[in-house]
Design a protein around this motif. Structure first.
Motif, PDB file in Angstrom:
ATOM      1  N   GLN A 140      56.902  68.872  59.650  1.00  0.00           N
ATOM      2  CA  GLN A 140      57.373  70.182  60.082  1.00  0.00           C
ATOM      3  C   GLN A 140      58.516  70.044  61.089  1.00  0.00           C
ATOM      4  OE1 GLN A 140      54.184  73.041  61.185  1.00  0.00           O
ATOM      5  NE2 GLN A 140      52.900  71.222  61.266  1.00  0.00           N
TER       6      GLN A 140
ATOM      7  N   GLN B 181      42.513  71.874  61.829  1.00  0.00           N
ATOM      8  CA  GLN B 181      43.840  72.213  62.361  1.00  0.00           C
ATOM      9  C   GLN B 181      43.913  73.704  62.694  1.00  0.00           C
ATOM     10  OE1 GLN B 181      47.788  70.722  60.800  1.00  0.00           O
ATOM     11  NE2 GLN B 181      48.076  72.875  60.304  1.00  0.00           N
TER      12      GLN B 181
ATOM     13  N   LYS C 177      44.618  74.931  66.430  1.00  0.00           N
ATOM     14  CA  LYS C 177      45.846  75.659  66.742  1.00  0.00           C
ATOM     15  C   LYS C 177      45.602  77.121  67.082  1.00  0.00           C
ATOM     16  CE  LYS C 177      49.261  72.630  64.707  1.00  0.00           C
ATOM     17  NZ  LYS C 177      50.525  72.451  64.033  1.00  0.00           N
TER      18      LYS C 177
ATOM     19  N   ASP D  77      45.039  63.086  60.601  1.00  0.00           N
ATOM     20  CA  ASP D  77      44.722  64.496  60.880  1.00  0.00           C
ATOM     21  C   ASP D  77      44.905  65.394  59.648  1.00  0.00           C
ATOM     22  OD1 ASP D  77      47.599  63.972  61.343  1.00  0.00           O
ATOM     23  OD2 ASP D  77      47.685  66.098  61.802  1.00  0.00           O
ATOM     24  N   GLN D  78      45.615  64.907  58.642  1.00  0.00           N
ATOM     25  CA  GLN D  78      45.857  65.728  57.441  1.00  0.00           C
ATOM     26  C   GLN D  78      44.874  65.445  56.308  1.00  0.00           C
ATOM     27  OE1 GLN D  78      47.867  68.359  57.267  1.00  0.00           O
ATOM     28  NE2 GLN D  78      48.326  67.955  59.418  1.00  0.00           N
TER      29      GLN D  78
ATOM     30  N   LYS E 158      45.272  64.286  69.988  1.00  0.00           N
ATOM     31  CA  LYS E 158      46.327  63.573  69.270  1.00  0.00           C
ATOM     32  C   LYS E 158      47.710  63.914  69.821  1.00  0.00           C
ATOM     33  CE  LYS E 158      48.033  66.193  65.325  1.00  0.00           C
ATOM     34  NZ  LYS E 158      49.460  65.873  65.515  1.00  0.00           N
TER      35      LYS E 158
HETATM   36 MG    MG Z   1      50.543  68.779  62.866  1.00  0.00          MG
END
Ligand code: MG
Ligand code: ATP
Length: 327
Positions: A9, A108, A112, A147-148, A193
């Motif tokens: 991103q 996530q 977030k 993390d993905q 992270k």
């Molecule tokens: Mg990210």
């Protein structure tokens, strides 16, 4: 022939974490037997507020960084997500077969949205867009940070669900996660992270930091009061994180690092980590700086969008046919 897809991103300047967890593998995945798609995922970036001028700058900068890393635009397709409308179009279809429950389970989304007064609905529907990015190209392998992993599992679930419900169109992608350094931690809060969107720039080393900034940030990284360089993620997260960084920058093993610093304190250790990071990032940053101002970059991105559109449109047509979007 294997198809590789990955994206970052333009939500900030990529960090050392992005590099160690994902970006460093992008160039080596270009082989005679693969076609790589490397995308600047700007539609993902706007799931949280972005400043227009900064987004524009970060988009070009990330594309320049891809090339600076060693991605060859003649071998790989480098492009900007919003310039290929099929991503958003397929994302809508995939949203329609996703459930709110499965999207709400994504960590996530939880991380977030935590503490935010109002949360964009797109933060919740981020994973179907990511699934669309991947599935449009018939992707076999997705190199990403740890993390993905959860989003990749959901991508596989959505692809299988679509194939079963409508027609066997999608390739089920495999995730490729680095054995070491797949999750580099924040320099200031080593229990979370490292992220390029962290509000505190001292928490990360960016790929465009100057040598002096890199040294300063590594030297002020949070460690502990023990003064011994030993790897223990639970009890010594700060030191262990720096050891992982040193390990990936110098290719030493953890045992070699422990032996080398057995009689030394954190001062010497941090100095060496800083120099290793400078040596790793410096040349990439310098190549980036040359490229970012060039018109060549725009030519690469124009061509990349054209190539990506061709492949993506074809897949979208198949999807439309399968679901009944035809007359
Ligand atoms: Mg990210
Ligand atoms: P943001 O805070 O905006 O989400 P980010 O730093 O998490 O930014 P992304 O663009 O979301 O970066 O992710 C790009 C790639 O970098 C992904 O493959 C992701 O898994 C990987 N990545 C992100 N953070 C880390 C990290 N701390 N360590 C290793 N890999 C990471």
């Amino acid at each position: 022939m294997k198809t590789i897809f990955s994206g970052v991103q333009p939500s900030g300047i990529p960090t050392l974490g992005n590099y160690i967890g994902a970006l460093q593998y992008f160039p080596e995945m270009q082989t005679d037997d693969s076609h790589c798609f490397y995308c600047v995922v700007n539609q993902h970036a706007i799931t949280v507020p972005q400043d227009k001028a900064e987004l524009k700058r970060n988009t070009r900068s990330l594309a320049a960084l891809y090339i600076a890393l060693g991605i060859d635009p003649n071998k790989s397709t480098v492009f900007v997500q919003s310039e290929v409308p099929a991503h958003a179009q397929l994302a809508w279809v995939l949203q329609c077969i996703s459930t709110i429950g499965e999207l709400e389970r994504m960590t996530q989304y939880k991380d977030k949205s935590a503490g935010a007064e109002s949360v964009s609905s797109a933060l919740l529907t981020y994973p179907p867009l990511m699934a669309a990015d991947i599935l449009l190209y018939g992707t076999d392998i997705v190199p990403v940070g740890d993390d993905q992993k959860q989003h990749l599992e959901l991508t596989r679930t959505l692809a299988e669900r679509f194939n079963k419900r409508f027609n066997e169109i999608f390739t089920i992608p495999e995730v490729q996660i680095a054995k070491e350094g797949a999750r580099i931690m924040s320099l200031q809060h080593p229990e979370k992270k490292m992220s390029k969107s962290d509000v505190n720039p001292k928490a990360y080393v960016s790929m465009l930091d100057t040598d002096a900034q890199i040294r300063k940030k590594i030297k002020s990284a949070v460690t502990d009061s023990e003064g011994v360089v030993v790897f223990n993620k639970e009890e010594k997260p700060g030191v262990s994180n720096l050891m992982t960084i040193l390990r990936t920058c110098t290719k030493q093993s953890i045992a070699e690092i422990e032996a080398a610093y057995a009689n030394k304190g954190y001062g010497d250790f941090k100095n060496d980590v800083a120099e290793a990071v400078v040596a790793t990032i410096g040349p990439i940053r310098d190549r980036h700086d040359e490229l970012v101002a060039s018109t060549e970059l725009d030519r690469i991105l124009d061509e990349g969008a054209e190539r990506a559109n061709k492949v993506a449109r074809k897949m979208l047509r198949k999807v439309e046919k399968a679901i009944g979007f035809t007359r």
